[in-house]
Design a protein around this motif. Structure first.
Motif, PDB file in Angstrom:
ATOM      1  N   THR A 142      -1.373   4.159   6.403  1.00 37.07           N
ATOM      2  CA  THR A 142      -1.359   3.836   7.838  1.00 37.07           C
ATOM      3  C   THR A 142      -2.588   4.450   8.504  1.00 37.07           C
ATOM      4  OG1 THR A 142       0.027   3.808   9.847  1.00 37.07           O
ATOM      5  CG2 THR A 142      -0.046   5.876   8.602  1.00 37.07           C
ATOM      6  N   HIS A 143      -2.821   4.082   9.767  1.00 42.10           N
ATOM      7  CA  HIS A 143      -3.825   4.776  10.581  1.00 42.10           C
ATOM      8  C   HIS A 143      -3.177   6.057  11.101  1.00 42.10           C
ATOM      9  CE1 HIS A 143      -5.137   0.498  11.058  1.00 42.10           C
ATOM     10  NE2 HIS A 143      -6.342   1.031  10.990  1.00 42.10           N
ATOM     11  N   LEU A 144      -3.918   7.140  11.099  1.00 43.01           N
ATOM     12  CA  LEU A 144      -3.366   8.377  11.665  1.00 43.01           C
ATOM     13  C   LEU A 144      -4.452   9.144  12.403  1.00 43.01           C
ATOM     14  CD1 LEU A 144      -0.850  10.280  11.823  1.00 43.01           C
ATOM     15  CD2 LEU A 144      -1.860  11.517   9.898  1.00 43.01           C
ATOM     16  N   CYS A 178     -14.619   1.205   4.861  1.00 41.83           N
ATOM     17  CA  CYS A 178     -15.547   0.552   5.787  1.00 41.83           C
ATOM     18  C   CYS A 178     -14.841   0.155   7.073  1.00 41.83           C
ATOM     19  CB  CYS A 178     -16.200  -0.658   5.136  1.00 41.83           C
ATOM     20  SG  CYS A 178     -15.069  -1.993   4.746  1.00 41.83           S
ATOM     21  N   ASP A 179     -13.491   0.204   7.070  1.00 44.10           N
ATOM     22  CA  ASP A 179     -12.674  -0.240   8.200  1.00 44.10           C
ATOM     23  C   ASP A 179     -12.934  -1.723   8.468  1.00 44.10           C
ATOM     24  OD1 ASP A 179     -10.693  -0.064  10.063  1.00 44.10           O
ATOM     25  OD2 ASP A 179     -11.699   1.353  11.360  1.00 44.10           O
ATOM     26  N   GLY A 180     -12.228  -2.256   9.446  1.00 40.39           N
ATOM     27  CA  GLY A 180     -12.213  -3.701   9.637  1.00 40.39           C
ATOM     28  C   GLY A 180     -13.548  -4.285  10.016  1.00 40.39           C
ATOM     29  N   THR A 219     -11.212   2.413   0.591  1.00 38.23           N
ATOM     30  CA  THR A 219      -9.818   2.816   0.816  1.00 38.23           C
ATOM     31  C   THR A 219      -9.290   2.444   2.202  1.00 38.23           C
ATOM     32  OG1 THR A 219     -10.530   5.007   1.561  1.00 38.23           O
ATOM     33  CG2 THR A 219     -10.000   4.755  -0.786  1.00 38.23           C
ATOM     34  N   HIS A 220     -10.116   1.760   3.015  1.00 37.24           N
ATOM     35  CA  HIS A 220      -9.580   1.277   4.295  1.00 37.24           C
ATOM     36  C   HIS A 220     -10.377   0.068   4.789  1.00 37.24           C
ATOM     37  CE1 HIS A 220      -7.179   1.288   7.843  1.00 37.24           C
ATOM     38  NE2 HIS A 220      -8.243   1.306   8.619  1.00 37.24           N
ATOM     39  N   HIS A 221      -9.671  -1.028   5.010  1.00 40.02           N
ATOM     40  CA  HIS A 221     -10.332  -2.270   5.417  1.00 40.02           C
ATOM     41  C   HIS A 221      -9.290  -3.204   6.034  1.00 40.02           C
ATOM     42  CE1 HIS A 221     -13.400  -5.167   5.671  1.00 40.02           C
ATOM     43  NE2 HIS A 221     -13.634  -5.450   4.412  1.00 40.02           N
ATOM     44  N   HIS A 222      -9.758  -4.079   6.906  1.00 39.87           N
ATOM     45  CA  HIS A 222      -8.931  -5.203   7.377  1.00 39.87           C
ATOM     46  C   HIS A 222      -9.823  -6.426   7.185  1.00 39.87           C
ATOM     47  CE1 HIS A 222      -6.685  -1.975   9.272  1.00 39.87           C
ATOM     48  NE2 HIS A 222      -7.812  -1.588   9.848  1.00 39.87           N
ATOM     49  N   ILE A 223      -9.727  -7.033   6.020  1.00 40.06           N
ATOM     50  CA  ILE A 223     -10.726  -8.027   5.644  1.00 40.06           C
ATOM     51  C   ILE A 223     -10.712  -9.238   6.578  1.00 40.06           C
ATOM     52  CG2 ILE A 223     -11.561  -9.534   3.795  1.00 40.06           C
ATOM     53  CD1 ILE A 223     -10.531  -7.560   1.755  1.00 40.06           C
ATOM     54  N   ALA A 282      -5.868   6.426   7.207  1.00 41.61           N
ATOM     55  CA  ALA A 282      -7.214   6.105   7.684  1.00 41.61           C
ATOM     56  C   ALA A 282      -7.585   7.000   8.863  1.00 41.61           C
ATOM     57  CB  ALA A 282      -7.279   4.643   8.115  1.00 41.61           C
ATOM     58  N   HIS A 283      -8.815   7.478   8.842  1.00 44.45           N
ATOM     59  CA  HIS A 283      -9.472   8.206   9.937  1.00 44.45           C
ATOM     60  C   HIS A 283      -9.134   9.696   9.988  1.00 44.45           C
ATOM     61  CE1 HIS A 283     -10.982   4.394  11.159  1.00 44.45           C
ATOM     62  NE2 HIS A 283      -9.767   3.911  11.342  1.00 44.45           N
ATOM     63  N   CYS A 284      -7.944  10.036  10.477  1.00 40.12           N
ATOM     64  CA  CYS A 284      -7.513  11.437  10.507  1.00 40.12           C
ATOM     65  C   CYS A 284      -8.568  12.313  11.214  1.00 40.12           C
ATOM     66  CB  CYS A 284      -7.279  11.916   9.077  1.00 40.12           C
ATOM     67  SG  CYS A 284      -6.045  13.205   8.951  1.00 40.12           S
TER      68      CYS A 284
END
Ligand SMILES: [Zn+2]
Length: 475
Positions: A246-248, A334-336, A80-84, A283-285
């Motif tokens: 978004t990132h929060l 997994c994030d970027g 649910t969160h990545h910057h490939i 993402a993150h929170c």
């Protein structure tokens, strides 16, 4: 902690036709969802969907039979969160040991070189990696747009592979000149962002059940877009009925930035701009206080928990147990690939297990809790809990077979789910998306992978300012 699931046989509950497309059978254990497991179970697939599941002895006929003998079968893991695209600047030396903000400002100028070819090959290679780690659906948060049609290039790669993809049209509009973090080479105007968001939705968002491609809108963060764009994007998402991301509250620097720039904390800003809705997943929170977490929970905002990213950036870790107790949908990311440097959902699921227990003690997280976050929790974040993240009849046929015969599992006999996350394997034996096998015996079945890796190597070296030597392979 989730209760230990009951074993049950559901094979009698469905109208079983004579011949299915695919039958996966003889699993040591079939995990249907967070409540149901079937020792020796089978899954029958028809038209890309799970048509029936059952216990040994009731297997129907199928045109293709896949043995899962001695292996664990789970729903596919969902990212649910990545910057490939960041796999082009992995473990980049000058950036890796800085704070989040210094890491970003070092890499923004490199990412200004992104073009359609770079996004296509980085997505193709990134999806191969995701599939090998047991991931069957991923989002991509592409927020750097130095050239047009980059989201389209990523979607093109996903379609060539047959991967289930939630592309997001990311954005940055607040450059250094406007008090933001990124240079103007990677930002756009609000009008450009909004017009292209509408174009991408019209061109690619598939609302049909079982869709392989969906689109969401995703301004990068409070410190890289204007308040006007956050608000306009929320309105646009409402109008087109697409999701918001978004990132929060990723970093304490973000609290300081929001207080100085907007006169409020990040969650208040999020609410002021119309994002406090169950259309949003963030993402993150990591840094909301108790009252803010309660407001996010009441609104139904989803959270993409990124364990490796939390630990590598070192800015804090998300309160996953409290979030789940409050009823927030919590998925896994997994994030970027330039911050986490890998993109294995198996590793992230294990990371969620380790971090959950490190934070809250042994009762805080089991392997089944972590698997539930990576499957049903993630599906909720993407708004697809009905058809993704489980293997109940009617679900998309997205599943993973994990080999339990490896050396690392020697002696692990009593609980295949705990063994899977504590011992391994890290690599999927079989990964199926929509009934199609995309990883077979641990190897990706992707015709274009060798060429994509060669091109990826050339572009990554160029982006990082490394000359390619004549006669030396780019890999
Ligand atoms: Zn991120």
């Amino acid at each position: 902690m989730a209760p230990v699931p009951e074993m049950f046989d559901v094979s009698d509950a469905f109208d079983v036709p004579e011949v299915f497309d695919v039958l996966v059978k003889d699993a040591r254990l079939l995990v249907v969802d967070g409540e149901r497991e079937i020792p020796g179970g089978w899954v029958a697939v028809r038209d890309g969907r799970v048509a029936a599941v059952g216990a040994p002895g009731s297997e129907p006929a199928a045109r293709e039979v896949i043995s899962a003998a001695g292996r664990l079968v789970t729903p596919g893991l969902i990212n649910t969160h990545h910057h490939i695209y960041q796999n082009l600047t992995r473990s980049y030396g000058p950036a890796v040991n800085g704070s989040l903000f210094s890491w970003l400002t070092t890499l923004y100028p490199l990412w200004a070189a992104l073009d359609e070819e770079a996004v296509y090959v980085s997505t193709y290679v990134g999806m191969a990696e995701l599939l090998m780690g047991g991931c069957t659906t991923s989002m991509d948060h592409l927020y750097v747009h130095p050239r047009p049609y980059l989201v389209d290039a990523g979607i093109h790669a996903a379609k060539d592979i047959g991967f289930r993809f939630h592309a997001t049209r990311g954005s940055m509009t607040r450059s250094v000149e406007d008090g933001g973090l990124p240079p103007s080479s990677v930002t756009q105007t609000e009008d450009e962002v909004l017009a292209d968001s509408e174009r991408v939705i019209a061109a690619h968002h598939d609302r049909a059940p079982g869709a392989l491609v969906r689109v969401a809108l995703a301004p990068c963060s409070p410190f890289s877009v204007t308040k006007e764009l956050m608000t306009a994007t929320a309105e646009l998402a409402e109008r087109h009925d697409v999701r918001l991301h978004t990132h929060l509250a990723e970093d304490p620097d973000e609290d300081t930035y929001c207080l100085e720039t907007y006169g409020c904390r990040p969650v208040e800003y999020f609410e002021d701009t119309g994002w406090l809705t169950d259309r949003s997943w963030v993402a993150h929170c990591i840094h909301p206080n108790d009252a803010e977490l309660a407001r996010l929970a009441a609104a139904g905002v989803g959270v993409a928990h990124c364990p490796s990213s939390n630990m590598l950036i070192g800015g804090g870790t998300a309160r996953v147990r409290e979030m789940r107790e409050l009823g927030l949908p919590v998925g896994l990311g997994c994030d970027g690939s330039a911050s986490t440097d890998h993109a294995s959902l198996w590793m992230e699921t294990r990371g969620a297990l380790l971090l959950g227990r490190y934070r809250g003690g042994p009762a805080a997280m089991t392997a089944r809790d972590a698997l539930d976050i990576a499957t049903r929790g993630s599906a909720q974040c993407l708004g697809r809990a009905d058809e993704l993240g489980h293997l109940r009849p009617g679900a998309c046929a997205d599943l993973v077979i994990w080999d339990l015969h490896e050396v690392a599992l020697a002696g692990a006999y009593s609980d295949p789910v705990e063994a899977w996350l504590r011992c391994g394997p890290a690599r999927a034996w079989t990964t199926m998306v929509g009934g199609r096998v995309l990883v077979d015996r641990g190897e990706p079945v992707l015709a274009g992978l060798t060429d994509a890796l060669r091109t990826h190597g050339r572009i990554a070296r160029s982006m990082q300012g490394l000359a390619e030597k004549a006669g030396v392979t780019t890999r």
